[in-house]
Enzyme design. Structure first.
Site, PDB file in Angstrom:
ATOM      1  N   ARG A   1       5.097   0.141   7.767  1.00  0.00           N
ATOM      2  CA  ARG A   1       5.331   1.567   8.042  1.00  0.00           C
ATOM      3  C   ARG A   1       4.094   2.450   7.950  1.00  0.00           C
ATOM      4  NH1 ARG A   1       6.409  -0.024   3.235  1.00  0.00           N
ATOM      5  NH2 ARG A   1       5.889   1.190   1.382  1.00  0.00           N
TER       6      ARG A   1
ATOM      7  N   LYS B   1      -6.630   3.295   0.506  1.00  0.00           N
ATOM      8  CA  LYS B   1      -5.871   3.947   1.576  1.00  0.00           C
ATOM      9  C   LYS B   1      -6.543   5.227   2.079  1.00  0.00           C
ATOM     10  CE  LYS B   1      -1.301   2.320   0.281  1.00  0.00           C
ATOM     11  NZ  LYS B   1       0.081   2.651  -0.037  1.00  0.00           N
TER      12      LYS B   1
ATOM     13  N   ASP C   1       5.271   9.291  -3.482  1.00  0.00           N
ATOM     14  CA  ASP C   1       6.488   8.480  -3.510  1.00  0.00           C
ATOM     15  C   ASP C   1       7.092   8.389  -4.904  1.00  0.00           C
ATOM     16  OD1 ASP C   1       4.624   6.985  -4.769  1.00  0.00           O
ATOM     17  OD2 ASP C   1       4.914   5.165  -3.589  1.00  0.00           O
ATOM     18  N   ASN C   2       6.756   9.345  -5.794  1.00  0.00           N
ATOM     19  CA  ASN C   2       7.374   9.287  -7.123  1.00  0.00           C
ATOM     20  C   ASN C   2       7.531  10.688  -7.705  1.00  0.00           C
ATOM     21  OD1 ASN C   2       5.045   9.809  -9.225  1.00  0.00           O
ATOM     22  ND2 ASN C   2       4.184   8.566  -7.572  1.00  0.00           N
TER      23      ASN C   2
ATOM     24  N   ALA D   1       7.018  11.931 -10.729  1.00  0.00           N
ATOM     25  CA  ALA D   1       5.981  12.478 -11.613  1.00  0.00           C
ATOM     26  C   ALA D   1       4.893  13.178 -10.798  1.00  0.00           C
ATOM     27  CB  ALA D   1       5.384  11.353 -12.453  1.00  0.00           C
ATOM     28  N   THR D   2       4.431  12.535  -9.726  1.00  0.00           N
ATOM     29  CA  THR D   2       3.377  13.145  -8.909  1.00  0.00           C
ATOM     30  C   THR D   2       3.919  14.346  -8.147  1.00  0.00           C
ATOM     31  OG1 THR D   2       2.544  10.900  -8.616  1.00  0.00           O
ATOM     32  CG2 THR D   2       1.479  12.616  -7.333  1.00  0.00           C
TER      33      THR D   2
ATOM     34  N   CYS E   1      10.412   3.412  -2.655  1.00  0.00           N
ATOM     35  CA  CYS E   1      10.371   2.433  -1.565  1.00  0.00           C
ATOM     36  C   CYS E   1      10.274   1.026  -2.132  1.00  0.00           C
ATOM     37  CB  CYS E   1       9.168   2.713  -0.659  1.00  0.00           C
ATOM     38  SG  CYS E   1       9.321   4.258   0.252  1.00  0.00           S
TER      39      CYS E   1
END
Ligand SMILES: [Zn+2]
Length: 262
Positions: free
Chosen positions: A79, A92, A140-141, A143-144, A199
């Site tokens: 993805r 990344k 994707d979480n 906390a962040t 994910c």
């Protein structure tokens, strides 16, 4: 030919590249110039960050700073559209920035391989030439996400947040200066230690991140180019299984510990 407007210009290269956009009714040269002068900080260069950044860079954003401390894994390739098998093991943020720079050299794309924190937020936000116009939450979480929300409110920078899990997604654009609510007002205190769907543990269909990243880019283009928040006071919910999109209203929580003044 160069068109002059308010001390800003579109070069011949830009006019050629963005020809299909400047012809648009409701977009035009002024919108393109506003986009050209815009700066975005994107937190997360994964499933959402890849499609969102690609669209924005292709469309003619001025400046993009990608923040991500992760490296590319084989399971990302399904993805995360800016990465190739040969990129496995590479950072990344840097890899995405290099590809984006090739896609559109007219856009200034930067990357920092770092984890955003309260301690380094100011320094990272200063990396763009001037205060960012928009923060894109592509993390994707919980906390962040909570951290990015606090930073958005503290520095009074609008926050465009997206999430994608399994076949569902959410999108919201918060404007702290308007006191119309923040991420915490909508979702409350989320405990990342329990019941967090990610994910990694719930899976995600390739199209879910693609669609949500593109919706996020669309909202950013409307906001930066046309000064319109198309989802003001609304949380957009996408259900890929049923192909349904819904809008749910929200208001500022008068007791919100993040965005309500004492
Ligand atoms: Zn709030």
């Amino acid at each position: 030919m160069t068109i002059l407007l308010d001390h800003q210009t579109l070069t011949d290269d830009e006019l050629l590249r963005y020809a299909r956009q400047v012809l648009l009714e409701g977009w035009d040269i002024e919108a393109q110039l506003r986009l050209k002068s815009s700066r975005i900080v994107m937190v997360g260069a994964g499933g959402l960050g890849c499609p969102a950044s690609e669209i924005l860079v292709r469309a003619g954003l001025g400046q993009l700073l990608l923040i991500d401390d992760d490296v590319i894994e084989a399971s990302n390739l399904q993805r995360q559209t800016l990465f190739l098998p040969e990129d496995i093991g590479k950072p990344k943020a840097q890899t995405a920035a290099q590809t984006l720079q090739k896609i559109n050299p007219l856009v200034q794309t930067q990357a920092t391989v770092a984890r955003l924190s309260d301690a380094n937020a100011y320094e990272l936000l200063e990396m763009t030439a001037g205060t960012p116009d928009l923060i894109l939450d592509c993390t994707d979480n919980f906390a962040t996400r909570a951290l990015v929300n606090r930073i958005s409110v503290h520095y009074q920078i609008p926050l465009l947040t997206a999430s994608a899990i399994a076949m569902q997604g959410q999108l919201a654009l918060f404007e702290p200066s308007l006191h119309t609510g923040c991420y915490h007002c909508v979702f409350g205190e989320l405990d990342s230690s329990t019941d967090e769907r990610t994910c990694a543990n719930s899976g995600v269909l390739a199209s879910t991140t693609g669609i949500m990243g593109n919706l996020q880019a669309n909202a950013a283009l409307q906001y930066l180019g046309r000064h319109k928040n198309p989802i003001a006071g609304k949380l957009l919910l996408w259900d890929g299984r049923q192909m349904q999109q819904r809008l749910m209203g929200y208001r500022q929580d008068p007791h919100c510990p993040v965005c309500t003044r004492a």
